[in-house]
Design a protein around this motif. Structure first.
Motif, PDB file in Angstrom:
ATOM      1  N   GLY A 156       1.992  57.326   4.081  1.00 58.08           N
ATOM      2  CA  GLY A 156       3.390  57.040   3.787  1.00 58.08           C
ATOM      3  C   GLY A 156       4.029  57.957   2.760  1.00 58.08           C
ATOM      4  N   ARG A 157       3.228  58.537   1.894  1.00 57.01           N
ATOM      5  CA  ARG A 157       3.787  59.393   0.842  1.00 57.01           C
ATOM      6  C   ARG A 157       3.978  60.810   1.377  1.00 57.01           C
ATOM      7  N   GLN A 158       5.233  61.202   1.547  1.00 59.08           N
ATOM      8  CA  GLN A 158       5.541  62.532   2.067  1.00 59.08           C
ATOM      9  C   GLN A 158       4.987  63.624   1.152  1.00 59.08           C
ATOM     10  N   SER A 159       4.959  63.369  -0.150  1.00 54.57           N
ATOM     11  CA  SER A 159       4.418  64.379  -1.068  1.00 54.57           C
ATOM     12  C   SER A 159       2.932  64.632  -0.792  1.00 54.57           C
ATOM     13  N   LEU A 160       2.203  63.600  -0.411  1.00 57.86           N
ATOM     14  CA  LEU A 160       0.785  63.753  -0.090  1.00 57.86           C
ATOM     15  C   LEU A 160       0.616  64.515   1.233  1.00 57.86           C
ATOM     16  N   VAL A 161       1.454  64.203   2.216  1.00 58.21           N
ATOM     17  CA  VAL A 161       1.424  64.931   3.491  1.00 58.21           C
ATOM     18  C   VAL A 161       1.714  66.412   3.248  1.00 58.21           C
ATOM     19  N   ARG A 162       2.725  66.695   2.436  1.00 61.94           N
ATOM     20  CA  ARG A 162       3.068  68.093   2.137  1.00 61.94           C
ATOM     21  C   ARG A 162       1.916  68.804   1.440  1.00 61.94           C
ATOM     22  N   LEU A 163       1.258  68.104   0.526  1.00 60.00           N
ATOM     23  CA  LEU A 163       0.119  68.691  -0.177  1.00 60.00           C
ATOM     24  C   LEU A 163      -1.015  69.001   0.801  1.00 60.00           C
ATOM     25  N   THR A 218       4.447  72.810  -6.934  1.00 59.39           N
ATOM     26  CA  THR A 218       5.529  73.338  -6.109  1.00 59.39           C
ATOM     27  C   THR A 218       5.014  73.605  -4.703  1.00 59.39           C
ATOM     28  N   ARG A 219       5.872  74.087  -3.820  1.00 58.20           N
ATOM     29  CA  ARG A 219       5.527  74.258  -2.410  1.00 58.20           C
ATOM     30  C   ARG A 219       4.832  75.583  -2.123  1.00 58.20           C
ATOM     31  N   SER A 220       4.167  76.160  -3.084  1.00 55.80           N
ATOM     32  CA  SER A 220       3.415  77.380  -2.794  1.00 55.80           C
ATOM     33  C   SER A 220       2.222  77.022  -1.916  1.00 55.80           C
ATOM     34  N   ILE A 221       1.889  77.932  -1.034  1.00 56.62           N
ATOM     35  CA  ILE A 221       0.771  77.717  -0.120  1.00 56.62           C
ATOM     36  C   ILE A 221      -0.463  78.388  -0.712  1.00 56.62           C
ATOM     37  N   PRO A 222      -1.517  77.613  -0.977  1.00 62.84           N
ATOM     38  CA  PRO A 222      -2.740  78.202  -1.526  1.00 62.84           C
ATOM     39  C   PRO A 222      -3.351  79.202  -0.536  1.00 62.84           C
ATOM     40  N   PRO A 223      -4.178  80.096  -1.015  1.00 57.59           N
ATOM     41  CA  PRO A 223      -4.779  81.131  -0.156  1.00 57.59           C
ATOM     42  C   PRO A 223      -5.969  80.596   0.643  1.00 57.59           C
ATOM     43  N   VAL A 224      -5.722  79.636   1.531  1.00 57.61           N
ATOM     44  CA  VAL A 224      -6.817  78.993   2.265  1.00 57.61           C
ATOM     45  C   VAL A 224      -7.604  79.971   3.132  1.00 57.61           C
ATOM     46  N   ASP A 225      -6.965  81.068   3.569  1.00 54.55           N
ATOM     47  CA  ASP A 225      -7.680  82.051   4.380  1.00 54.55           C
ATOM     48  C   ASP A 225      -8.800  82.723   3.596  1.00 54.55           C
ATOM     49  N   VAL A 277       7.111  69.223   7.500  1.00 53.03           N
ATOM     50  CA  VAL A 277       6.495  69.142   6.170  1.00 53.03           C
ATOM     51  C   VAL A 277       7.200  70.053   5.165  1.00 53.03           C
ATOM     52  N   GLY A 278       8.340  70.609   5.561  1.00 55.71           N
ATOM     53  CA  GLY A 278       9.140  71.380   4.617  1.00 55.71           C
ATOM     54  C   GLY A 278       8.905  72.874   4.588  1.00 55.71           C
ATOM     55  N   ASP A 279       8.020  73.399   5.446  1.00 61.12           N
ATOM     56  CA  ASP A 279       7.846  74.853   5.514  1.00 61.12           C
ATOM     57  C   ASP A 279       9.104  75.463   6.108  1.00 61.12           C
ATOM     58  N   ARG A 280       9.595  76.547   5.487  1.00 61.19           N
ATOM     59  CA  ARG A 280      10.749  77.296   6.000  1.00 61.19           C
ATOM     60  C   ARG A 280      10.298  78.731   6.250  1.00 61.19           C
ATOM     61  N   PHE A 281      10.684  79.269   7.404  1.00 65.16           N
ATOM     62  CA  PHE A 281      10.306  80.630   7.744  1.00 65.16           C
ATOM     63  C   PHE A 281      11.290  81.174   8.756  1.00 65.16           C
ATOM     64  N   THR A 282      11.355  82.483   8.826  1.00 62.23           N
ATOM     65  CA  THR A 282      12.270  83.173   9.730  1.00 62.23           C
ATOM     66  C   THR A 282      11.545  83.553  11.007  1.00 62.23           C
ATOM     67  N   LEU A 283      12.150  83.247  12.137  1.00 62.57           N
ATOM     68  CA  LEU A 283      11.629  83.677  13.432  1.00 62.57           C
ATOM     69  C   LEU A 283      11.600  85.204  13.435  1.00 62.57           C
ATOM     70  N   SER A 284      10.392  85.763  13.630  1.00 64.35           N
ATOM     71  CA  SER A 284      10.216  87.217  13.534  1.00 64.35           C
ATOM     72  C   SER A 284       8.905  87.592  14.221  1.00 64.35           C
ATOM     73  N   SER A 285       8.580  88.869  14.183  1.00 59.59           N
ATOM     74  CA  SER A 285       7.300  89.299  14.759  1.00 59.59           C
ATOM     75  C   SER A 285       6.119  88.686  14.002  1.00 59.59           C
ATOM     76  N   ASN A 286       6.302  88.307  12.744  1.00 64.95           N
ATOM     77  CA  ASN A 286       5.253  87.615  11.979  1.00 64.95           C
ATOM     78  C   ASN A 286       5.190  86.126  12.304  1.00 64.95           C
TER      79      ASN A 286
END
Length: 189
Positions: free
Chosen positions: A53-60, A18-25, A108-117
């Motif tokens: 060409g594979r969007q799924s690979l780019v997203r990963l 799924t589109r969860s972001i791993p804890p790369v930090d 790449v499909g990331d969705r986020f709200t414009l905010s102080s974060n």
């Protein structure tokens, strides 16, 4: 560099596809060298000078990008590979209003709200974009130390939506999200 092996390490570390972001930090593996991967100005990903060409690979891959100082890396818990980013790793390609918020979507499909974060910052773009040197354009923070350039069509839509104010001898265009103003452009008075 074996893309399949690297992709499998990412999937294993994320725990699912799924589109969860791993804890790369939190990951700090040893540097393993540079990978012949480039994120172009237009947001496209290229491996060994060929488009991925594979969007799924780019997203990963986009889920495990990390910036340290001025360098970008793709990381897993056990590998860190340098990549080239011509400007920033993401482009904002869509936006929508949701109650009193502006929600951005990246290429790449990331969705986020414009905010102080996830604030907007005006920056001078790379010369290759052809913008005049003295015309800063809006970028928005997507994740820790990772930014997106607001694509031109989205910018024009935001300008139509923007309000104007005068501040420090300049006319500012701004949008409001979560009751906070964010400057998307400035004009000399």
């Amino acid at each position: 560099m074996d893309l399949n092996r690297f992709s499998q390490q990412i999937s294993d570390a994320a725990g699912d596809t799924t589109r969860s972001i791993p804890p790369v930090d939190k990951w700090d593996p040893e540097f393993c060298g540079n990978m012949n991967m480039t994120i172009k100005l237009d947001g496209s990903w290229h491996y060994e000078d060929s488009p991925v060409g594979r969007q799924s690979l780019v997203r990963l891959f986009s889920s495990v990008i990390k910036k340290e100082d001025d360098n970008y890396f793709l990381v897993t818990p056990v590998e860190k590979l340098g990549i080239v980013v011509e400007d920033v790793p993401f482009l904002v390609t869509q936006w929508e209003e949701d109650d009193d918020s502006i929600v951005f979507t990246t290429n790449v499909g990331d969705r986020f709200t414009l905010s102080s974060n996830h604030p907007i910052e005006l920056r001078n773009p790379p010369k290759a974009l052809g913008a005049p040197d003295s015309t800063p354009i809006p970028y928005v923070c997507v994740r820790t130390n990772l930014w997106a350039r607001i694509n031109q069509n989205v910018y024009y839509q935001l300008v139509e939506h923007a309000q104007r104010r005068h501040k420090n001898g300049r006319q500012q265009l701004y949008v409001t999200s979560e009751y906070e103003p964010f400057v998307i452009g400035e004009l000399a008075e």
